[in-house]
Design an enzyme around this catalytic site. Sequence first.
Site, PDB file in Angstrom:
ATOM      1  CB  ILE A   1      -8.654  10.275  13.357  1.00  0.00           C
ATOM      2  CG1 ILE A   1      -7.670  10.893  12.784  1.00  0.00           C
ATOM      3  CG2 ILE A   1      -9.686  11.085  14.084  1.00  0.00           C
ATOM      4  CD1 ILE A   1      -7.808  12.037  11.805  1.00  0.00           C
TER       5      ILE A   1
ATOM      6  CG  HIS B   1     -10.478   6.041   2.158  1.00  0.00           C
ATOM      7  ND1 HIS B   1     -10.936   7.296   2.298  1.00  0.00           N
ATOM      8  CD2 HIS B   1      -9.369   6.111   2.293  1.00  0.00           C
ATOM      9  CE1 HIS B   1      -9.887   7.837   2.733  1.00  0.00           C
ATOM     10  NE2 HIS B   1      -9.027   7.192   2.919  1.00  0.00           N
TER      11      HIS B   1
ATOM     12  NE  ARG C   1      -5.210  13.585  -0.110  1.00  0.00           N
ATOM     13  CZ  ARG C   1      -5.469  12.505   0.301  1.00  0.00           C
ATOM     14  NH1 ARG C   1      -6.433  11.814   0.357  1.00  0.00           N
ATOM     15  NH2 ARG C   1      -4.663  11.468   0.070  1.00  0.00           N
TER      16      ARG C   1
ATOM     17  NE  ARG D   1      -1.142  10.448  16.467  1.00  0.00           N
ATOM     18  CZ  ARG D   1      -0.576   9.592  16.077  1.00  0.00           C
ATOM     19  NH1 ARG D   1      -0.230   8.382  16.485  1.00  0.00           N
ATOM     20  NH2 ARG D   1       0.388   9.800  14.780  1.00  0.00           N
TER      21      ARG D   1
ATOM     22  NE  ARG E   1      -5.549   2.422  -0.586  1.00  0.00           N
ATOM     23  CZ  ARG E   1      -5.130   3.473  -0.561  1.00  0.00           C
ATOM     24  NH1 ARG E   1      -3.812   4.022  -0.485  1.00  0.00           N
ATOM     25  NH2 ARG E   1      -5.828   4.715  -0.502  1.00  0.00           N
TER      26      ARG E   1
ATOM     27  CG  ASN F   1      -1.947   1.039   1.121  1.00  0.00           C
ATOM     28  OD1 ASN F   1      -1.784   2.133   0.663  1.00  0.00           O
ATOM     29  ND2 ASN F   1      -2.860   0.932   2.229  1.00  0.00           N
TER      30      ASN F   1
ATOM     31  CD  GLU G   1      -7.048   0.692   3.443  1.00  0.00           C
ATOM     32  OE1 GLU G   1      -7.646   1.747   2.726  1.00  0.00           O
ATOM     33  OE2 GLU G   1      -5.921   0.926   4.150  1.00  0.00           O
TER      34      GLU G   1
END
Length: 403
Positions: free
Chosen positions: A334, A190, A244, A288, A102, A25, A384
């Site tokens: 998250i 996703h 983003r 965080r 991926r 990935n 994934e």
Amino acid sequence: MTLGKSNRGKKTMTKPTSARILTINGGSSSIKFALFDAESLCRVLKGRIERIGSPDATLVIEGPENFSRRLAEPTQTAAVDALMDWLEERLGRSALAAVGHRVVHGGPKYSAPQRITPEIVEYLRALSPFDPEHLPEEIELTEAVFRRYPDLPQVACFDTAFHHDLPRVTQLLPIPRRYFAQGVRRYGFHGLSYAYLMEQIGAHGRVILAHLGSGASLAAVRDGKPVDTSMAFTPAAGFPMSTRSGDLDPGLVWYLARTEKMDAEEFQKMVNRESGLLGLSETSSDLRDLLEREANDERAVEAVAIFCYQVKKWIGAFAAALGGLDTLVFTGGIGENAPVVRARICDGLGFLGIELDVKQNAANASVISRAAGGVSVRVIPTDEELMIARAVCKVLSLNIGTE
């Protein structure tokens, strides 16, 4: 270099008794990977290659043997070589049965995993303008593996596939229709994560899936079929993420071009790498860090508040699109690990039937909603890599097991 059969000798890789599937990935600055037993699909190990492009690029292995190694060169090719060197040292050169990748974008053509061929690579190369932030690096990874193991089968697993059959009212963007014929539409991303989550909860009812990580998006699903998703033509759309911007007024392009002489490449860089939590806080893209700084930094307070507000707003919009809500699922770094963020997102959504159990939420329990609430709110770690390994087995007709 393109992928295909090698003309150099007759050496071919045969499937050993304990054949392994490697899943990759890849991103522009990091690569996550995992190794699976090809018959049982049990995960043997996992790891990552961090800080690609910097002098601190490092290979990290987590498994029966924890291991780390600094890369000799901070490049994608060097990263693959470092990983393959380690696998050969521990498992032997013939241990790998296949590699699964991926691939963020499959364009309008691919809605299912594909064995990588020269034709697939050329299609992805032509598709690169759709996603210049990811596709070039992903192509480079497949070619780096090919140079090392020219006869090893590789499979592309497209992150857009889950959303391929969105309703037309969702697919079409409100720009001149001729662009739709050129492939300009809402794709969504996703998808590997969302497919895994739907396997876990079943295909019934009205579901909102919230993949909240460095990249973040929501998907609305009714009876197992995707209805809408927050990301659109590119992964930069939707709500603000780590770096983003999410959705913006398109007039900003013209405004910044006039006032700051910002060209298209600079705008692309800004909305993908300099915006979101990083742009709002001016200090960090990591939620965080921002939560820790809330007591003393108003910029951190506002960045976190905007993130939570926008996710909440999208949940409300998708509940309207679905005609109500039965299940809300949080996943991603998250979504799985930040109880305070989940609580702030869900605060005020009682009118939809979303009511959190404070203790269950604080403990990151699998079900964090109150029994009295009408909506089941769940926390499910995504996988994934497992979805990629399964796809490799299916495409290449390897023995398929369960983890």
